[in-house]
Motif scaffolding. Structure first.
Motif, mmCIF file in Angstrom:
data_model
loop_
_atom_site.group_PDB
_atom_site.id
_atom_site.type_symbol
_atom_site.label_atom_id
_atom_site.label_comp_id
_atom_site.label_asym_id
_atom_site.label_seq_id
_atom_site.Cartn_x
_atom_site.Cartn_y
_atom_site.Cartn_z
ATOM 1 N N TYR A 111 0.831 -1.194 0.000
ATOM 2 C CA TYR A 111 0.000 0.000 0.000
ATOM 3 C C TYR A 111 0.873 1.254 0.000
ATOM 4 O O TYR A 111 0.693 2.175 -0.802
ATOM 5 C CB TYR A 111 -0.925 -0.028 1.218
ATOM 6 N N TRP A 112 1.822 1.304 0.921
ATOM 7 C CA TRP A 112 2.695 2.476 0.993
ATOM 8 C C TRP A 112 3.616 2.570 -0.223
ATOM 9 O O TRP A 112 3.966 3.677 -0.674
ATOM 10 C CB TRP A 112 3.535 2.438 2.279
ATOM 11 N N LYS A 113 3.978 1.455 -0.787
ATOM 12 C CA LYS A 113 4.805 1.470 -1.993
ATOM 13 C C LYS A 113 4.043 2.083 -3.158
ATOM 14 O O LYS A 113 4.589 2.896 -3.925
ATOM 15 C CB LYS A 113 5.238 0.043 -2.322
ATOM 16 N N ASP A 114 2.765 1.739 -3.273
ATOM 17 C CA ASP A 114 1.944 2.318 -4.346
ATOM 18 C C ASP A 114 1.796 3.815 -4.140
ATOM 19 O O ASP A 114 1.862 4.601 -5.107
ATOM 20 C CB ASP A 114 0.566 1.653 -4.354
ATOM 21 N N ILE A 115 1.594 4.213 -2.830
ATOM 22 C CA ILE A 115 1.444 5.643 -2.570
ATOM 23 C C ILE A 115 2.711 6.396 -2.945
ATOM 24 O O ILE A 115 2.682 7.462 -3.578
ATOM 25 C CB ILE A 115 1.069 5.869 -1.099
ATOM 26 N N LEU A 116 3.864 5.837 -2.527
ATOM 27 C CA LEU A 116 5.127 6.520 -2.817
ATOM 28 C C LEU A 116 5.410 6.592 -4.314
ATOM 29 O O LEU A 116 5.894 7.611 -4.827
ATOM 30 C CB LEU A 116 6.289 5.795 -2.102
ATOM 31 N N GLU A 117 5.076 5.517 -5.032
ATOM 32 C CA GLU A 117 5.355 5.507 -6.470
ATOM 33 C C GLU A 117 4.401 6.406 -7.244
ATOM 34 O O GLU A 117 4.804 7.143 -8.151
ATOM 35 C CB GLU A 117 5.281 4.081 -6.992
ATOM 36 N N LYS A 118 3.093 6.345 -6.858
ATOM 37 C CA LYS A 118 2.105 7.111 -7.612
ATOM 38 C C LYS A 118 2.077 8.579 -7.202
ATOM 39 O O LYS A 118 1.942 9.459 -8.046
ATOM 40 C CB LYS A 118 0.724 6.498 -7.429
ATOM 41 N N SER A 119 2.191 8.865 -5.891
ATOM 42 C CA SER A 119 2.067 10.244 -5.427
ATOM 43 C C SER A 119 3.383 11.007 -5.536
ATOM 44 O O SER A 119 3.416 12.167 -5.947
ATOM 45 C CB SER A 119 1.577 10.281 -3.983
ATOM 46 N N SER A 177 10.659 5.202 -6.062
ATOM 47 C CA SER A 177 10.771 3.750 -6.135
ATOM 48 C C SER A 177 12.178 3.364 -5.700
ATOM 49 O O SER A 177 13.052 4.223 -5.538
ATOM 50 C CB SER A 177 10.475 3.250 -7.548
ATOM 51 N N GLU A 178 12.394 2.060 -5.532
ATOM 52 C CA GLU A 178 13.720 1.620 -5.093
ATOM 53 C C GLU A 178 14.790 1.996 -6.106
ATOM 54 O O GLU A 178 15.911 2.347 -5.740
ATOM 55 C CB GLU A 178 13.716 0.102 -4.868
#
Length: 296
Positions: free
Chosen positions: A79-87, A91-92
């Motif tokens: 969930y937080w990965k999607d938020i960080l990538e989309k918002s 990404s790594e």
């Protein structure tokens, strides 16, 4: 396999069946070790089986809970990965090596501090808790060091005391050995003297018997002489006051006429002495002359 001779049906047979199935499952095709089948051994194995099964259930529940927690954490991470990538478009692969390292350090710190999240307040609280625990542990360590020092001093004192006791015991044992040797020598001397005294008494008795057989007067034997000596000592004791009384009469004359002569001589000597003082002034008085008449 179980040993033969097991008791028949009932609760015992049910326990034995459950224990046998559990042992087969536990050893997985390996032959079950031979054991004596009786109520005591079956009860013990049945109790161990129940404890094992309960432990297995607890482990399975723990595994299921950990799997559930892992699924939740993975879902939250996605969930937080999607938020960080989309918002934020993070990404790594988009992070620099330094940022990746800092993020890894942050994660490791959060894991080590056992915080629920990576917020600054959570880290502060966790650090304060660990600092308090550190101070508490340090205080406990200091207290343990003091106790250890005290115990070390007591142990050293006890060891020194034990050493002194051992030395005292060694000295006492040596002294006892010397005393024992002296006692043995004294005992030997005593036994020798007793034997010698007994032999002398026998020889004296034999000699007295021989003398009596040859016509010796009984009054000359040792016992008779000792008795006479005791009687003589008693007579001396009785005579002592009599001798004192007799000594008081030794200065008296042996006869009455001689005593009268001695009295007359004493009277004449007294008159002579009195006349020698007659010329004195105080003797010329009538009282002096009357005294002379009395003496005459």
């Amino acid at each position: 396999m179980a040993a033969a001779g097991a008791p028949g049906g009932g609760p015992f047979q049910e326990k034995l069946t459950r224990v046998t199935l559990w042992l087969k499952k536990l050893y997985e095709g390996v032959p079950i070790p031979v054991y004596e089948v009786n109520e005591r051994t079956v009860d013990i194995l049945h109790e161990v089986m129940e404890c094992n099964e309960e432990t297995d259930r607890d482990v399975m529940l723990l595994i299921e809970d950990m799997k559930d927690q892992t699924s939740k954490y993975e879902a939250e991470a996605d969930y937080w990965k999607d938020i960080l990538e989309k918002s934020l478009g993070l990404s790594e692969g988009s992070l620099s090596e330094e940022a990746t390292k800092d993020l890894s350090d942050l994660v490791e710190s959060a894991v080590d501090l056992e915080v629920e999240d990576t917020s600054l307040s959570s880290f502060y609280c966790a650090i304060n808790d660990m600092t308090s625990e550190l101070y508490k542990t340090k205080s406990e360590n200091e207290e343990m060091e003091r106790k250890l020092k005290t115990l070390t001093e007591k142990l050293t004192s006890a060891l020194m005391m034990e050493k002194r006791f051992e030395e005292d015991i060694e000295k006492l044992e040596k002294s006892q050995e010397v005393q024992k040797a002296k006692a043995e020598v004294q005992s030997k001397n005593k036994n020798f003297l007793e034997a010698k005294s007994k032999d002398l008494r026998i020889r004296i008795s034999d000699a007295e018997d021989q003398l009596v057989a040859r016509g010796l007067d009984q009054s000359l034997t040792h016992e008779a002489l000792m008795k006479l000596s005791e009687e003589l000592a008693a007579l001396h004791k009785k005579m002592k006051p009599l001798k004192t009384e007799v000594a008081s009469y030794h200065h008296l004359p042996p006869s009455i006429p001689l005593a009268q002569v001695m009295v007359e001589e004493a009277r004449r000597e007294l008159v002579r002495v009195f006349l020698s003082f007659q010329e004195k002034p105080w003797m010329k008085s009538s009282q002096g002359r009357s005294r002379l008449c009395l003496l005459s």
